[in-house]
Design a protein around this motif. Structure first.
Motif, PDB file in Angstrom:
ATOM      1  N   MET A   1     155.265  -1.757  19.119  1.00  0.00           N
ATOM      2  CA  MET A   1     154.123  -0.974  18.634  1.00  0.00           C
ATOM      3  C   MET A   1     154.221  -0.777  17.129  1.00  0.00           C
ATOM      4  SD  MET A   1     152.418  -0.125  21.328  1.00  0.00           S
ATOM      5  CE  MET A   1     152.800  -0.723  22.945  1.00  0.00           C
ATOM      6  N   ASP A   2     155.475  -0.782  16.658  1.00  0.00           N
ATOM      7  CA  ASP A   2     155.664  -0.402  15.271  1.00  0.00           C
ATOM      8  C   ASP A   2     154.991  -1.315  14.267  1.00  0.00           C
ATOM      9  OD1 ASP A   2     157.020   1.715  15.984  1.00  0.00           O
ATOM     10  OD2 ASP A   2     158.878   1.254  14.925  1.00  0.00           O
ATOM     11  N   ASN A   3     154.743  -2.538  14.671  1.00  0.00           N
ATOM     12  CA  ASN A   3     154.233  -3.473  13.685  1.00  0.00           C
ATOM     13  C   ASN A   3     152.745  -3.736  13.805  1.00  0.00           C
ATOM     14  OD1 ASN A   3     156.619  -3.911  12.241  1.00  0.00           O
ATOM     15  ND2 ASN A   3     157.406  -5.061  13.988  1.00  0.00           N
ATOM     16  N   LYS A   4     152.068  -2.886  14.563  1.00  0.00           N
ATOM     17  CA  LYS A   4     150.652  -3.156  14.721  1.00  0.00           C
ATOM     18  C   LYS A   4     149.900  -2.928  13.427  1.00  0.00           C
ATOM     19  CE  LYS A   4     150.512  -1.120  18.650  1.00  0.00           C
ATOM     20  NZ  LYS A   4     150.066  -0.403  19.811  1.00  0.00           N
ATOM     21  N   PHE A   5     150.291  -1.913  12.679  1.00  0.00           N
ATOM     22  CA  PHE A   5     149.677  -1.719  11.378  1.00  0.00           C
ATOM     23  C   PHE A   5     150.492  -2.485  10.350  1.00  0.00           C
ATOM     24  CE2 PHE A   5     147.497   2.534  12.299  1.00  0.00           C
ATOM     25  CZ  PHE A   5     146.277   1.905  12.471  1.00  0.00           C
ATOM     26  N   VAL A   6     149.936  -3.463   9.776  1.00  0.00           N
ATOM     27  CA  VAL A   6     150.637  -4.195   8.728  1.00  0.00           C
ATOM     28  C   VAL A   6     150.012  -3.828   7.395  1.00  0.00           C
ATOM     29  CG1 VAL A   6     151.475  -6.104  10.112  1.00  0.00           C
ATOM     30  CG2 VAL A   6     149.168  -6.176   9.196  1.00  0.00           C
ATOM     31  N   PRO A   7     150.835  -3.696   6.357  1.00  0.00           N
ATOM     32  CA  PRO A   7     150.324  -3.178   5.108  1.00  0.00           C
ATOM     33  C   PRO A   7     149.357  -4.125   4.429  1.00  0.00           C
ATOM     34  CG  PRO A   7     152.599  -3.904   4.860  1.00  0.00           C
ATOM     35  CD  PRO A   7     152.263  -3.968   6.310  1.00  0.00           C
ATOM     36  N   ASP A   8     149.585  -5.370   4.573  1.00  0.00           N
ATOM     37  CA  ASP A   8     148.756  -6.306   3.845  1.00  0.00           C
ATOM     38  C   ASP A   8     148.888  -7.671   4.493  1.00  0.00           C
ATOM     39  OD1 ASP A   8     148.110  -5.999   0.350  1.00  0.00           O
ATOM     40  OD2 ASP A   8     146.966  -6.962   1.922  1.00  0.00           O
ATOM     41  N   LEU A   9     147.966  -8.516   4.192  1.00  0.00           N
ATOM     42  CA  LEU A   9     147.964  -9.853   4.764  1.00  0.00           C
ATOM     43  C   LEU A   9     147.655 -10.823   3.636  1.00  0.00           C
ATOM     44  CD1 LEU A   9     145.678  -9.010   7.776  1.00  0.00           C
ATOM     45  CD2 LEU A   9     148.101  -9.489   7.920  1.00  0.00           C
TER      46      LEU A   9
ATOM     47  N   GLN B   1     141.821  -3.041  26.574  1.00  0.00           N
ATOM     48  CA  GLN B   1     142.293  -1.938  27.415  1.00  0.00           C
ATOM     49  C   GLN B   1     142.966  -2.428  28.692  1.00  0.00           C
ATOM     50  OE1 GLN B   1     138.895   0.639  27.975  1.00  0.00           O
ATOM     51  NE2 GLN B   1     139.507   1.940  26.256  1.00  0.00           N
ATOM     52  N   ARG B   2     142.939  -3.734  28.918  1.00  0.00           N
ATOM     53  CA  ARG B   2     143.644  -4.244  30.102  1.00  0.00           C
ATOM     54  C   ARG B   2     145.142  -4.297  29.867  1.00  0.00           C
ATOM     55  NH1 ARG B   2     139.401  -9.069  30.440  1.00  0.00           N
ATOM     56  NH2 ARG B   2     137.571  -7.715  30.390  1.00  0.00           N
ATOM     57  N   ARG B   3     145.526  -4.078  28.619  1.00  0.00           N
ATOM     58  CA  ARG B   3     146.951  -3.968  28.291  1.00  0.00           C
ATOM     59  C   ARG B   3     147.208  -2.574  27.728  1.00  0.00           C
ATOM     60  NH1 ARG B   3     148.402  -8.243  24.167  1.00  0.00           N
ATOM     61  NH2 ARG B   3     146.287  -7.878  23.456  1.00  0.00           N
ATOM     62  N   ALA B   4     148.442  -2.133  27.842  1.00  0.00           N
ATOM     63  CA  ALA B   4     148.789  -0.795  27.353  1.00  0.00           C
ATOM     64  C   ALA B   4     149.145  -0.840  25.872  1.00  0.00           C
ATOM     65  CB  ALA B   4     149.937  -0.227  28.179  1.00  0.00           C
ATOM     66  N   ALA B   5     148.284  -1.477  25.083  1.00  0.00           N
ATOM     67  CA  ALA B   5     148.545  -1.569  23.640  1.00  0.00           C
ATOM     68  C   ALA B   5     148.620  -0.169  23.031  1.00  0.00           C
ATOM     69  CB  ALA B   5     147.457  -2.385  22.965  1.00  0.00           C
ATOM     70  N   LEU B   6     147.769   0.705  23.501  1.00  0.00           N
ATOM     71  CA  LEU B   6     147.815   2.122  23.134  1.00  0.00           C
ATOM     72  C   LEU B   6     147.664   2.915  24.423  1.00  0.00           C
ATOM     73  CD1 LEU B   6     145.392   2.197  20.020  1.00  0.00           C
ATOM     74  CD2 LEU B   6     147.885   2.465  19.960  1.00  0.00           C
ATOM     75  N   ASP B   7     147.893   4.214  24.331  1.00  0.00           N
ATOM     76  CA  ASP B   7     147.738   5.098  25.479  1.00  0.00           C
ATOM     77  C   ASP B   7     146.255   5.498  25.556  1.00  0.00           C
ATOM     78  OD1 ASP B   7     147.937   7.009  27.418  1.00  0.00           O
ATOM     79  OD2 ASP B   7     149.359   8.284  26.349  1.00  0.00           O
TER      80      ASP B   7
ATOM     81  N   PHE C   1     139.431  -3.903  21.843  1.00  0.00           N
ATOM     82  CA  PHE C   1     138.991  -5.300  21.929  1.00  0.00           C
ATOM     83  C   PHE C   1     140.061  -6.266  21.445  1.00  0.00           C
ATOM     84  CE2 PHE C   1     135.107  -2.797  21.792  1.00  0.00           C
ATOM     85  CZ  PHE C   1     134.486  -3.271  22.936  1.00  0.00           C
ATOM     86  N   GLY C   2     141.243  -5.778  21.124  1.00  0.00           N
ATOM     87  CA  GLY C   2     142.305  -6.669  20.683  1.00  0.00           C
ATOM     88  C   GLY C   2     142.882  -6.216  19.352  1.00  0.00           C
ATOM     89  N   LEU C   3     143.995  -6.831  18.990  1.00  0.00           N
ATOM     90  CA  LEU C   3     144.733  -6.350  17.823  1.00  0.00           C
ATOM     91  C   LEU C   3     144.369  -7.086  16.530  1.00  0.00           C
ATOM     92  CD1 LEU C   3     148.325  -5.856  19.323  1.00  0.00           C
ATOM     93  CD2 LEU C   3     146.285  -4.422  19.527  1.00  0.00           C
ATOM     94  N   ASP C   4     143.684  -8.203  16.644  1.00  0.00           N
ATOM     95  CA  ASP C   4     143.368  -8.955  15.429  1.00  0.00           C
ATOM     96  C   ASP C   4     142.048  -8.493  14.826  1.00  0.00           C
ATOM     97  OD1 ASP C   4     145.679 -10.410  15.652  1.00  0.00           O
ATOM     98  OD2 ASP C   4     144.733 -12.013  16.826  1.00  0.00           O
ATOM     99  N   LYS C   5     141.949  -8.661  13.527  1.00  0.00           N
ATOM    100  CA  LYS C   5     140.756  -8.183  12.816  1.00  0.00           C
ATOM    101  C   LYS C   5     139.475  -8.869  13.283  1.00  0.00           C
ATOM    102  CE  LYS C   5     142.864  -5.332   9.890  1.00  0.00           C
ATOM    103  NZ  LYS C   5     144.027  -5.018  10.747  1.00  0.00           N
ATOM    104  N   GLU C   6     139.592 -10.092  13.796  1.00  0.00           N
ATOM    105  CA  GLU C   6     138.395 -10.824  14.234  1.00  0.00           C
ATOM    106  C   GLU C   6     138.022 -10.487  15.666  1.00  0.00           C
ATOM    107  OE1 GLU C   6     141.366 -12.974  13.758  1.00  0.00           O
ATOM    108  OE2 GLU C   6     141.146 -12.183  11.729  1.00  0.00           O
TER     109      GLU C   6
END
Ligand code: MTE
Length: 305
Positions: A1-9, A168-174, A70-75
């Protein structure tokens, strides 16, 4: 979970996939798709809270999103949110309020003026945009609902509907995604419930049909697709704080002097700035210091971040 927010790309990761059609064509397409045409989105009451920077394009604002349902990627949100049913839409109002209930969205917003607001928007990941929102002031809704004495906070929840929200089909967040504000923050005239952007109904990937916008706080406070509003005397649990309280506080005020444990918050990358654009300094309270700093007088903002 810790790396879901990345500072920059890298720039290639974030260059919006321009569709090369005009805003008019984009809006036409939205309307043809019947995207929430029942909601008021044309602003009727302009006023002072307008950033002077040039707003990001409709394409930039709607192709580069955070919406983990809807997923973790920006797109992912732009690609996968199209199937979300946003009409009918009901909002449950409960807690310390005179007129609780389950409201149809149109009834909830009936009689409340829609404002046009161009706000800076600063994500905790250190990118930013300028967004022309249409929305109602949250304080107008709270006044209509009747906040009872003793109330101190307002909590919000997003829809849970894994059939339509693949993330939401995965427990990416609570789930559900949760957020909250202190009552005085909620009553501040800058705090919006957005129903549109660029005078069009709010696209699903941006949190249709109703999303919070709190421009002096990191973007994760601006909870999308709200289905529940709770007025309470206890500080609500909030998603990113539950996820990692060391990294994400309840207040989440934009503060260039308090770094995220894993990256600096002193500067930000404006989306759409181009390949060679410099990072720009991040402003205290995202540039809304004059309007909101008094809310936090006497607080140690390095501790209550
Ligand atoms: N609301 C919900 N329900 N789920 C989310 O994942 N992401 C937040 C916020 N609201 C999020 C959410 C984060 S981290 C940001 S930066 C903003 O939405 C992004 O808003 P935008 O996509 O309209 O720019």
């Amino acid at each position: 979970m810790d790396n879901k927010f990345v500072p920059d790309l890298g720039w290639a990761d974030v260059t919006p996939k321009h569709l090369f059609f005009s805003r008019r064509a984009a809006l036409g397409a939205l309307m043809a798709a019947g995207a929430g045409a029942m909601l008021p989105s044309m602003g009727v009451a302009d006023d002072g809270f307008i950033a002077t920077e040039t707003p990001n394009s409709f394409e930039e604002i709607t192709q580069y999103n955070n919406f983990y349902e809807f997923g973790l990627d920006k797109e992912d949100p732009a690609r996968l949110a199209g199937g979300l049913t946003i009409a009918p839409w009901q909002v449950q109002v409960d807690g310390m309020v005179d007129r609780p209930g389950v409201y149809e969205l149109a009834d909830l917003l009936d009689g409340l003026p829609v404002h046009n607001r161009i706000y800076r928007f600063r994500c905790v990941e250190a990118w930013s945009m300028v967004v022309p929102w249409n929305g109602i002031e949250l304080r107008a809704l709270l006044q209509k609902l009747g906040v009872q004495p003793g109330a101190r906070y307002v909590g919000f929840e997003t829809l849970v509907r894994p059939e339509e929200m693949p993330g939401q089909r995965r427990a990416a967040l609570d789930w559900p995604y949760r957020e909250g504000l202190r009552l005085d923050e909620a009553m501040h005239p800058l705090t919006l419930l957005a129903t549109g952007l660029y005078d069009a109904p709010l696209p699903r990937q941006n949190g249709a049909p109703l999303r919070l916008v709190v421009p002096w706080k990191y973007g994760f406070k601006s909870i999308k697709s709200v289905v529940r509003i709770t007025i309470t005397d206890a500080q609500p649990k909030t998603t990113w704080n539950m996820e990692n309280s060391r990294e994400y506080g309840f207040y989440a005020n934009v503060n260039p002097q308090v770094d995220h444990p894993r990256w600096s918050q002193a500067s930000e990358r404006r989306i759409g700035g181009g390949l060679f654009a410099r990072r720009q300094p991040t402003l205290p309270f995202n540039g809304y210091q004059a309007q909101v700093a008094s809310l936090y007088e006497g607080m140690d903002l390095t501790k209550e971040f």
